[in-house]
Scaffold this motif. Sequence first.
Motif, PDB file in Angstrom:
ATOM      1  N   SER A 120       0.807  -1.230   0.000  1.00  0.00           N
ATOM      2  CA  SER A 120       0.000   0.000   0.000  1.00  0.00           C
ATOM      3  C   SER A 120       0.835   1.273   0.000  1.00  0.00           C
ATOM      4  O   SER A 120       0.294   2.374  -0.105  1.00  0.00           O
ATOM      5  CB  SER A 120      -0.964   0.001   1.192  1.00  0.00           C
ATOM      6  OG  SER A 120      -0.240   0.053   2.409  1.00  0.00           O
ATOM      7  N   GLY A 121       2.141   1.164   0.096  1.00  0.00           N
ATOM      8  CA  GLY A 121       3.013   2.336   0.067  1.00  0.00           C
ATOM      9  C   GLY A 121       2.999   3.098   1.379  1.00  0.00           C
ATOM     10  O   GLY A 121       2.061   3.009   2.156  1.00  0.00           O
ATOM     11  N   SER A 122       4.058   3.845   1.618  1.00  0.00           N
ATOM     12  CA  SER A 122       4.176   4.644   2.840  1.00  0.00           C
ATOM     13  C   SER A 122       4.532   6.082   2.486  1.00  0.00           C
ATOM     14  O   SER A 122       5.690   6.385   2.181  1.00  0.00           O
ATOM     15  CB  SER A 122       5.243   4.062   3.768  1.00  0.00           C
ATOM     16  OG  SER A 122       5.462   4.943   4.860  1.00  0.00           O
ATOM     17  N   SER A 123       3.532   6.944   2.531  1.00  0.00           N
ATOM     18  CA  SER A 123       3.795   8.359   2.256  1.00  0.00           C
ATOM     19  C   SER A 123       4.712   8.952   3.325  1.00  0.00           C
ATOM     20  O   SER A 123       5.523   9.833   3.019  1.00  0.00           O
ATOM     21  CB  SER A 123       2.492   9.150   2.147  1.00  0.00           C
ATOM     22  OG  SER A 123       1.702   8.989   3.305  1.00  0.00           O
ATOM     23  N   ALA A 124       4.636   8.449   4.541  1.00  0.00           N
ATOM     24  CA  ALA A 124       5.495   8.962   5.621  1.00  0.00           C
ATOM     25  C   ALA A 124       6.966   8.648   5.341  1.00  0.00           C
ATOM     26  O   ALA A 124       7.832   9.518   5.479  1.00  0.00           O
ATOM     27  CB  ALA A 124       5.070   8.366   6.965  1.00  0.00           C
ATOM     28  N   HIS A 131      12.277  14.524   1.625  1.00  0.00           N
ATOM     29  CA  HIS A 131      12.155  15.860   2.213  1.00  0.00           C
ATOM     30  C   HIS A 131      11.021  16.665   1.574  1.00  0.00           C
ATOM     31  O   HIS A 131      11.198  17.816   1.178  1.00  0.00           O
ATOM     32  CB  HIS A 131      13.489  16.619   2.136  1.00  0.00           C
ATOM     33  CG  HIS A 131      14.647  15.797   2.597  1.00  0.00           C
ATOM     34  ND1 HIS A 131      14.830  15.477   3.924  1.00  0.00           N
ATOM     35  CD2 HIS A 131      15.647  15.196   1.912  1.00  0.00           C
ATOM     36  CE1 HIS A 131      15.913  14.709   4.032  1.00  0.00           C
ATOM     37  NE2 HIS A 131      16.422  14.520   2.831  1.00  0.00           N
ATOM     38  N   VAL A 132       9.867  16.029   1.482  1.00  0.00           N
ATOM     39  CA  VAL A 132       8.666  16.692   0.982  1.00  0.00           C
ATOM     40  C   VAL A 132       7.542  16.447   1.983  1.00  0.00           C
ATOM     41  O   VAL A 132       7.591  15.489   2.757  1.00  0.00           O
ATOM     42  CB  VAL A 132       8.260  16.174  -0.419  1.00  0.00           C
ATOM     43  CG1 VAL A 132       9.339  16.470  -1.453  1.00  0.00           C
ATOM     44  CG2 VAL A 132       7.938  14.698  -0.406  1.00  0.00           C
ATOM     45  N   PRO A 133       6.531  17.306   1.986  1.00  0.00           N
ATOM     46  CA  PRO A 133       5.421  17.094   2.922  1.00  0.00           C
ATOM     47  C   PRO A 133       4.661  15.797   2.620  1.00  0.00           C
ATOM     48  O   PRO A 133       4.363  15.496   1.455  1.00  0.00           O
ATOM     49  CB  PRO A 133       4.511  18.307   2.686  1.00  0.00           C
ATOM     50  CG  PRO A 133       5.380  19.335   2.043  1.00  0.00           C
ATOM     51  CD  PRO A 133       6.394  18.571   1.251  1.00  0.00           C
ATOM     52  N   GLU A 134       4.368  15.050   3.649  1.00  0.00           N
ATOM     53  CA  GLU A 134       3.628  13.801   3.478  1.00  0.00           C
ATOM     54  C   GLU A 134       2.284  14.040   2.797  1.00  0.00           C
ATOM     55  O   GLU A 134       1.839  13.236   1.972  1.00  0.00           O
ATOM     56  CB  GLU A 134       3.420  13.106   4.823  1.00  0.00           C
ATOM     57  CG  GLU A 134       2.713  11.783   4.701  1.00  0.00           C
ATOM     58  CD  GLU A 134       2.506  11.066   6.019  1.00  0.00           C
ATOM     59  OE1 GLU A 134       1.889   9.990   5.983  1.00  0.00           O
ATOM     60  OE2 GLU A 134       2.954  11.561   7.071  1.00  0.00           O
ATOM     61  N   ALA A 135       1.664  15.163   3.104  1.00  0.00           N
ATOM     62  CA  ALA A 135       0.369  15.486   2.514  1.00  0.00           C
ATOM     63  C   ALA A 135       0.442  15.614   0.995  1.00  0.00           C
ATOM     64  O   ALA A 135      -0.572  15.470   0.310  1.00  0.00           O
ATOM     65  CB  ALA A 135      -0.175  16.777   3.120  1.00  0.00           C
ATOM     66  N   ASP A 136       1.634  15.873   0.449  1.00  0.00           N
ATOM     67  CA  ASP A 136       1.801  15.981  -1.006  1.00  0.00           C
ATOM     68  C   ASP A 136       1.913  14.624  -1.693  1.00  0.00           C
ATOM     69  O   ASP A 136       1.908  14.558  -2.923  1.00  0.00           O
ATOM     70  CB  ASP A 136       3.049  16.799  -1.351  1.00  0.00           C
ATOM     71  CG  ASP A 136       2.885  18.275  -1.069  1.00  0.00           C
ATOM     72  OD1 ASP A 136       1.764  18.716  -0.715  1.00  0.00           O
ATOM     73  OD2 ASP A 136       3.882  19.002  -1.193  1.00  0.00           O
ATOM     74  N   MET A 171       2.036   8.328 -12.441  1.00  0.00           N
ATOM     75  CA  MET A 171       3.410   8.194 -11.972  1.00  0.00           C
ATOM     76  C   MET A 171       4.206   9.479 -12.210  1.00  0.00           C
ATOM     77  O   MET A 171       5.025   9.870 -11.383  1.00  0.00           O
ATOM     78  CB  MET A 171       4.096   7.020 -12.675  1.00  0.00           C
ATOM     79  CG  MET A 171       5.525   6.778 -12.232  1.00  0.00           C
ATOM     80  SD  MET A 171       6.329   5.474 -13.184  1.00  0.00           S
ATOM     81  CE  MET A 171       6.928   6.431 -14.581  1.00  0.00           C
ATOM     82  N   ALA A 172       3.966  10.163 -13.331  1.00  0.00           N
ATOM     83  CA  ALA A 172       4.684  11.403 -13.645  1.00  0.00           C
ATOM     84  C   ALA A 172       4.330  12.505 -12.641  1.00  0.00           C
ATOM     85  O   ALA A 172       5.212  13.253 -12.195  1.00  0.00           O
ATOM     86  CB  ALA A 172       4.373  11.856 -15.068  1.00  0.00           C
ATOM     87  N   ASP A 173       3.074  12.608 -12.261  1.00  0.00           N
ATOM     88  CA  ASP A 173       2.680  13.589 -11.247  1.00  0.00           C
ATOM     89  C   ASP A 173       3.348  13.272  -9.906  1.00  0.00           C
ATOM     90  O   ASP A 173       3.803  14.171  -9.194  1.00  0.00           O
ATOM     91  CB  ASP A 173       1.156  13.596 -11.061  1.00  0.00           C
ATOM     92  CG  ASP A 173       0.413  14.161 -12.260  1.00  0.00           C
ATOM     93  OD1 ASP A 173       0.934  15.073 -12.926  1.00  0.00           O
ATOM     94  OD2 ASP A 173      -0.717  13.684 -12.510  1.00  0.00           O
ATOM     95  N   PHE A 174       3.401  11.996  -9.566  1.00  0.00           N
ATOM     96  CA  PHE A 174       4.029  11.543  -8.325  1.00  0.00           C
ATOM     97  C   PHE A 174       5.511  11.906  -8.308  1.00  0.00           C
ATOM     98  O   PHE A 174       6.024  12.440  -7.315  1.00  0.00           O
ATOM     99  CB  PHE A 174       3.828  10.025  -8.199  1.00  0.00           C
ATOM    100  CG  PHE A 174       4.401   9.412  -6.966  1.00  0.00           C
ATOM    101  CD1 PHE A 174       3.826   9.626  -5.729  1.00  0.00           C
ATOM    102  CD2 PHE A 174       5.508   8.578  -7.038  1.00  0.00           C
ATOM    103  CE1 PHE A 174       4.342   9.029  -4.583  1.00  0.00           C
ATOM    104  CE2 PHE A 174       6.043   7.984  -5.910  1.00  0.00           C
ATOM    105  CZ  PHE A 174       5.451   8.207  -4.677  1.00  0.00           C
ATOM    106  N   ASP A 176       6.954  14.270  -9.926  1.00  0.00           N
ATOM    107  CA  ASP A 176       7.046  15.722  -9.812  1.00  0.00           C
ATOM    108  C   ASP A 176       6.941  16.162  -8.352  1.00  0.00           C
ATOM    109  O   ASP A 176       7.707  17.010  -7.889  1.00  0.00           O
ATOM    110  CB  ASP A 176       5.948  16.379 -10.652  1.00  0.00           C
ATOM    111  CG  ASP A 176       6.129  17.865 -10.779  1.00  0.00           C
ATOM    112  OD1 ASP A 176       7.253  18.324 -11.090  1.00  0.00           O
ATOM    113  OD2 ASP A 176       5.139  18.599 -10.570  1.00  0.00           O
ATOM    114  N   LYS A 177       6.026  15.565  -7.609  1.00  0.00           N
ATOM    115  CA  LYS A 177       5.855  15.910  -6.190  1.00  0.00           C
ATOM    116  C   LYS A 177       7.075  15.529  -5.363  1.00  0.00           C
ATOM    117  O   LYS A 177       7.379  16.161  -4.356  1.00  0.00           O
ATOM    118  CB  LYS A 177       4.606  15.240  -5.617  1.00  0.00           C
ATOM    119  CG  LYS A 177       3.312  15.849  -6.076  1.00  0.00           C
ATOM    120  CD  LYS A 177       3.014  17.137  -5.376  1.00  0.00           C
ATOM    121  CE  LYS A 177       1.713  17.807  -5.596  1.00  0.00           C
ATOM    122  NZ  LYS A 177       0.727  17.464  -6.487  1.00  0.00           N
ATOM    123  N   LEU A 178       7.805  14.514  -5.804  1.00  0.00           N
ATOM    124  CA  LEU A 178       9.032  14.102  -5.109  1.00  0.00           C
ATOM    125  C   LEU A 178      10.201  15.042  -5.410  1.00  0.00           C
ATOM    126  O   LEU A 178      11.242  14.962  -4.761  1.00  0.00           O
ATOM    127  CB  LEU A 178       9.431  12.679  -5.509  1.00  0.00           C
ATOM    128  CG  LEU A 178       8.522  11.563  -5.016  1.00  0.00           C
ATOM    129  CD1 LEU A 178       8.897  10.248  -5.689  1.00  0.00           C
ATOM    130  CD2 LEU A 178       8.576  11.435  -3.503  1.00  0.00           C
TER     131      LEU A 178
END
Length: 185
Positions: A120-124, A131-136, A171-174, A176-178
């Motif tokens: 399920s992945g771990s945004s945390a 070094h990006v906000p978890e909410a992103d 995946m491309a949007d993801f 970018d957020k990273l």
Amino acid sequence: MGLFMEAAVIPDSTEEEVRAALSALESRNGQNGMQLETAACQIAGQNGGVSVLFNEYCAGYAPLAQALSAQLKGLVLFLFIYDDDFWGYYCCENGELLDEFNPMPDYFEEVSEAERQRVSGSSALLAERFHVPEADLAGYLVPWDAGVLSGPECRKAYETDTYGIGDCWQMADFMDKLGYPYMWQ
């Protein structure tokens, strides 16, 4: 046959280090189904790290991600698009699999609830490592079930995204957020 694509984002590495690591791994072709051609990979420095678009018909997935992170002695986020149907990732550090995301874990066969949780992945974890906000990031790590995929148009994880949930190019949007925008068209 749809699109099969593999990419990686590797923070805190240089293009030279990544190219050398890939060249070293190329000698393992055939092991664990790995098919890597370093000369055909596109490698670019970004945001203090490196992005890689692997060669066409590259194969490796988790074994390649683990081997590359072991070779680099660091963090590797290995992303993939599977047959134009979904995207996912393996996050490895020093050869160990830390985290995995697959929005359609029962794509091939029905899986247990424990397996769904495992992938399920771990945004945390990603927020901490990149070094990006978890909410992103959390909005991307959702299962693609009938409830999410129904309707005339799939919703986007974030208003600024280009692609919606259920589109493998999310995946491309993801990326970018990273902080590692997908740059190959």
